[in-house]
Design an enzyme around this catalytic site. Structure first.
Site, PDB file in Angstrom:
ATOM      1  N   ARG A   1      29.700 116.843  54.229  1.00 57.45           N
ATOM      2  CA  ARG A   1      29.923 118.158  54.009  1.00 57.45           C
ATOM      3  C   ARG A   1      28.665 118.475  54.729  1.00 57.45           C
ATOM      4  O   ARG A   1      28.440 119.792  54.442  1.00 57.45           O
ATOM      5  CB  ARG A   1      29.335 118.680  52.485  1.00 57.45           C
ATOM      6  CG  ARG A   1      31.235 118.724  51.805  1.00 57.45           C
ATOM      7  CD  ARG A   1      30.995 118.858  50.637  1.00 57.45           C
ATOM      8  NE  ARG A   1      32.383 118.093  50.110  1.00 57.45           N
ATOM      9  CZ  ARG A   1      32.940 119.069  49.823  1.00 57.45           C
ATOM     10  NH1 ARG A   1      32.536 120.614  49.338  1.00 57.45           N
ATOM     11  NH2 ARG A   1      34.266 119.250  48.503  1.00 57.45           N
TER      12      ARG A   1
ATOM     13  N   ARG B   1      28.793 123.557  69.953  1.00 50.06           N
ATOM     14  CA  ARG B   1      29.207 122.238  68.421  1.00 50.06           C
ATOM     15  C   ARG B   1      28.538 120.561  69.572  1.00 50.06           C
ATOM     16  O   ARG B   1      28.686 119.602  68.990  1.00 50.06           O
ATOM     17  CB  ARG B   1      29.965 122.648  67.782  1.00 50.06           C
ATOM     18  CG  ARG B   1      29.747 123.832  67.050  1.00 50.06           C
ATOM     19  CD  ARG B   1      28.748 123.778  65.715  1.00 50.06           C
ATOM     20  NE  ARG B   1      28.610 124.523  65.490  1.00 50.06           N
ATOM     21  CZ  ARG B   1      27.108 125.231  64.888  1.00 50.06           C
ATOM     22  NH1 ARG B   1      26.112 124.152  64.642  1.00 50.06           N
ATOM     23  NH2 ARG B   1      27.494 125.763  63.577  1.00 50.06           N
TER      24      ARG B   1
ATOM     25  N   SER C   1      40.417 138.368  75.144  1.00 50.21           N
ATOM     26  CA  SER C   1      41.904 138.702  73.513  1.00 50.21           C
ATOM     27  C   SER C   1      43.176 138.459  74.166  1.00 50.21           C
ATOM     28  O   SER C   1      43.849 137.942  73.090  1.00 50.21           O
ATOM     29  CB  SER C   1      42.134 140.034  73.340  1.00 50.21           C
ATOM     30  OG  SER C   1      42.469 140.967  75.247  1.00 50.21           O
TER      31      SER C   1
END
Length: 261
Positions: A105, A216, A89
């Protein structure tokens, strides 16, 4: 003629700390000795992460919290402990903004799956009229002559349609209202491929960045997004070495030393 482009990443914004306001707070709680260790002219985002973590336990110096008898003086060691203890956090206070330029895209449709701790502003092809179809070809595709011939022929036809449609609708004639241009441009964008190059501003906090960089750049991720987030990882390791220095990079895949932070 099809225009080949390369995806690019620009880091355009980072956290900024106010030394005087930090001092006002720390004077009130008795932690000015921590602030004295910082250079007010060279504050970094990592200082904010350390500050937020120390505030949680009032551990700016020994004695402020009776339960804390010793503290880590070295910032790198302190932040490594933050990562090791999964105190994620604290990292949400640090947000960085990137321009992802000449990305497809295909990439942006995958990137929107990462929503927590993220803000996105993307180029709108409802408003931005295409006059060509800029496109990224991976190296292996560029080496395939027949593939490139057929692919560029299709893209050239799509480009021709965009130019023809603009003329057919008279979009550049005097007096055409913007509402009409927007309506016709929105129709025309339907005839552009998902691979058309676009751009967006993508803002994420460090907790999210750690997750997205790992996910990713993984071997099974789509190759363009692997390329882009490998670059994001490099930028963040330069910006915050203590918060991104635990990664090991193998064949383009970024694996953190501490997960689920």
């Amino acid at each position: 003629m099809t225009r080949h482009v390369e995806p690019e990443v620009f880091l355009v914004a980072r956290p900024e700390l106010d030394f005087d306001e930090l001092g006002r707070y720390l004077e009130d709680v008795g932690g000015l000795s921590w602030l004295e260790r910082l250079d007010r002219d060279q504050l970094t985002p990592q200082d904010l992460a350390e500050f937020a973590g120390r505030l949680c336990y009032r551990s700016f110096e020994p004695g402020l919290n009776p339960n804390v008898t010793r503290i880590r003086q070295d910032q790198d060691a302190y932040l490594r402990n933050i990562l090791a203890s999964a105190h994620g956090s604290v990292l949400e206070h640090l947000s960085f903004s990137f321009v992802l330029h000449n990305v497809s895209r295909v990439l942006t449709h995958e990137l929107v799956r990462h929503r927590p701790g993220v803000a996105i502003s993307q180029e709108s092809l409802r408003y931005v009229r295409l006059s060509d179809i800029p496109f990224w070809f991976p190296e292996w595709a560029r080496e395939d002559a027949e593939l490139m011939k057929r692919a560029t022929e299709m893209l050239d036809r799509m480009e021709e349609f965009q130019i023809w449609a603009a003329d057919h609708f008279g979009l550049d004639e005097p007096g055409v209202e913007f509402a009409v241009k927007k309506h016709r441009t929105s129709f025309m964008r339907r005839f552009a491929p998902e691979g058309v190059a676009t751009g967006l501003v993508w803002t994420a906090n460090v907790r999210t960045l750690r997750n997205v960089i790992e996910a990713r750049t993984a071997p099974g991720a789509e190759e363009e997004i692997r390329l882009v987030f490998g670059r994001v990882g490099e930028l963040m390791r330069e910006e915050c070495p203590a918060l991104f220095g635990d990664y090991t990079v193998t064949d383009g895949a970024w694996a953190p030393g501490w997960r689920k932070v």
